[in-house]
Design an enzyme around this catalytic site. Structure first.
Site, mmCIF file in Angstrom:
data_model
loop_
_atom_site.group_PDB
_atom_site.id
_atom_site.type_symbol
_atom_site.label_atom_id
_atom_site.label_comp_id
_atom_site.label_asym_id
_atom_site.label_seq_id
_atom_site.Cartn_x
_atom_site.Cartn_y
_atom_site.Cartn_z
ATOM 1 N N GLN A 19 94.396 -1.026 -27.621
ATOM 2 C CA GLN A 19 95.424 -1.061 -26.587
ATOM 3 C C GLN A 19 95.705 -2.479 -26.071
ATOM 4 O O GLN A 19 96.569 -2.662 -25.213
ATOM 5 C CB GLN A 19 95.019 -0.160 -25.424
ATOM 6 C CG GLN A 19 94.912 1.305 -25.802
ATOM 7 C CD GLN A 19 94.359 2.172 -24.688
ATOM 8 O OE1 GLN A 19 94.217 1.743 -23.544
ATOM 9 N NE2 GLN A 19 94.020 3.405 -25.014
ATOM 10 N N HIS A 34 92.241 0.616 -22.023
ATOM 11 C CA HIS A 34 92.452 0.570 -20.575
ATOM 12 C C HIS A 34 92.585 -0.845 -20.010
ATOM 13 O O HIS A 34 91.879 -1.235 -19.093
ATOM 14 C CB HIS A 34 91.333 1.345 -19.853
ATOM 15 C CG HIS A 34 91.232 2.769 -20.259
ATOM 16 N ND1 HIS A 34 90.327 3.656 -19.715
ATOM 17 C CD2 HIS A 34 91.947 3.506 -21.163
ATOM 18 C CE1 HIS A 34 90.469 4.853 -20.265
ATOM 19 N NE2 HIS A 34 91.451 4.773 -21.151
ATOM 20 N N TYR A 51 91.760 5.687 -4.781
ATOM 21 C CA TYR A 51 92.497 6.742 -5.467
ATOM 22 C C TYR A 51 91.606 7.647 -6.311
ATOM 23 O O TYR A 51 92.111 8.495 -7.045
ATOM 24 C CB TYR A 51 93.656 6.126 -6.258
ATOM 25 C CG TYR A 51 94.717 5.622 -5.301
ATOM 26 C CD1 TYR A 51 95.819 6.399 -4.972
ATOM 27 C CD2 TYR A 51 94.569 4.402 -4.642
ATOM 28 C CE1 TYR A 51 96.759 5.967 -4.045
ATOM 29 C CE2 TYR A 51 95.501 3.959 -3.710
ATOM 30 C CZ TYR A 51 96.590 4.748 -3.411
ATOM 31 O OH TYR A 51 97.511 4.323 -2.479
ATOM 32 N N TYR A 93 87.729 14.409 -23.178
ATOM 33 C CA TYR A 93 88.470 14.764 -24.386
ATOM 34 C C TYR A 93 87.772 15.844 -25.205
ATOM 35 O O TYR A 93 88.402 16.477 -26.042
ATOM 36 C CB TYR A 93 88.718 13.517 -25.233
ATOM 37 C CG TYR A 93 89.656 12.545 -24.562
ATOM 38 C CD1 TYR A 93 90.996 12.853 -24.398
ATOM 39 C CD2 TYR A 93 89.195 11.327 -24.071
ATOM 40 C CE1 TYR A 93 91.859 11.972 -23.763
ATOM 41 C CE2 TYR A 93 90.051 10.438 -23.445
ATOM 42 C CZ TYR A 93 91.385 10.769 -23.292
ATOM 43 O OH TYR A 93 92.240 9.898 -22.658
#
Length: 370
Positions: A86, A151, A255, A266
């Protein structure tokens, strides 16, 4: 038999033509089509429009592409990126006064320490002069580097007061990074435009804290936009399996990740039984199953009847552009746009008031009335 076969052939041809022309009709019977503006882009992670109408595209593999007068050229002197999974060259954002000062901000996966420990998210600003990046300034580099390839977060936005916000995901270390303000990762950050720390950031007086942190407890935010009606920064972030979220960012708030989530691992195992805990923010909206959101913008144009002031979110997993319909600051419904065109990586409103979306393995498309 021949007539039936002919009918099947005609129907098939009609379907192919419809897909080829990328023509669609919305729920309110607005007919639109997606026109390819820039082709041959593998993963256009970031997208910005320059004052002269040209388009800047951050190709994840590391190229900063300028599309002008129908031609693509690569901007020179782009810093070396660690292109892995990523990671790569990621988001782009122009300074609000770009026309005056020329500052371009971008995020990328970097190893500025020249060690063998992988990479972490960096935010740099620079100017484009004669097709090359000059006056490059590193304004934030997350530490430590890690060889994990997931990430990085990396979306960038400015608010009305000129503060710079950006996201860094948990970098695959959910047990340590998101809930600890002394560590990078799993955070939304706020800086002055020159990279200095605002004096009213929430953790500037917390011993050992990362003073740039503005909110924490995030997983991997890959969408960020300022709500033009309220001035608030909205983000969305990837959950694990289920539990993608839209959040409105407030100073110093937690959060919740990974202590609360609407998702599971997963392999279907439970991360936590808690979807809420005292002192932790609830999402404005969440998706189960995950849509794998990427890119985010508010519709600030009247070119699309009935879509004014609504929210757009790309879906990587299901390959559509999601129209998130809002009323009084709440999500009331959703509509799938451009279904099956491809993985939507980012979306912007262009200076001409039209929606532009970056679709992986295709390029940049523009939504126009049909």
């Amino acid at each position: 038999m021949k007539k039936i076969s002919f009918l099947i052939i005609c129907l098939s041809f009609s379907m192919i033509q419809c897909q080829k022309n990328n023509e669609f009709t919305s729920e309110n019977n607005f007919s639109y089509k997606a026109e390819t503006v820039v082709d041959g882009i593998e993963i256009g992670w970031g997208l910005e429009f320059l004052p002269d109408g040209s388009i800047l595209i951050a190709e994840q593999e590391g190229a900063l592409i300028l599309f002008k007068d129908g031609k693509k050229t690569n901007i020179k002197n782009v810093p070396e990126v660690v292109y892995k999974n990523q990671g790569g060259l990621l988001d782009l954002k122009l300074h609000p006064d770009y026309a005056t000062n020329g500052w371009l901000y971008f995020s990328y996966s970097a190893n500025t320490e020249n060690d063998d420990e992988g990479a972490n998210t960096a935010i740099m600003r620079a100017k484009i002069v004669d097709g090359s990046l000059v006056d490059k300034e590193m304004i934030y580099k997350a530490t430590p580097n890690t060889k994990k390839g997931q990430h990085f977060g990396s979306r960038i936005e400015f608010d009305r007061d000129g503060y710079l916000y950006f996201s860094i995901g948990d970098r695959g270390n959910r047990d340590n990074n998101p809930q600890d303000v002394k560590r990078d990762g799993g955070k939304i950050y706020r800086l002055n435009d020159d990279g200095s720390i605002p004096s009213d950031n929430p953790f500037v007086s917390t011993a050992g804290a990362k003073a740039a942190v503005y909110s924490y407890g995030h997983r991997n935010p890959q969408g960020m936009a300022m709500n033009p009606q309220t001035g608030k920064i909205w983000v969305h972030e990837h959950g694990p399996q289920g539990g993608d979220e839209i959040n409105i960012i407030h100073s110093g708030k937690n959060y919740g990740w990974p202590l609360i989530t609407y998702g599971v691992n997963y392999n279907d195992s439970v991360i936590t039984e808690n979807t809420s805990l005292p002192g932790m923010e609830q999402p404005l909206h969440y998706w189960v199953p995950s849509i794998a959101p990427s890119g985010m913008t508010f519709i600030t144009t009247d070119n699309y009847p009935g879509w004014e002031n609504q929210l757009l979110v790309g879906s990587l997993k299901f390959k559509y552009l999601n129209l998130v319909k809002l009323q009084n600051g709440k999500v009331i419904s959703e509509e799938k746009l451009m279904e099956d065109m491809g993985r939507v990586r980012t979306v912007k409103i262009g200076p001409d008031g039209y929606i532009y979306a970056s679709i992986e393995q295709l390029g940049i498309v523009k939504l126009v009335s049909n």
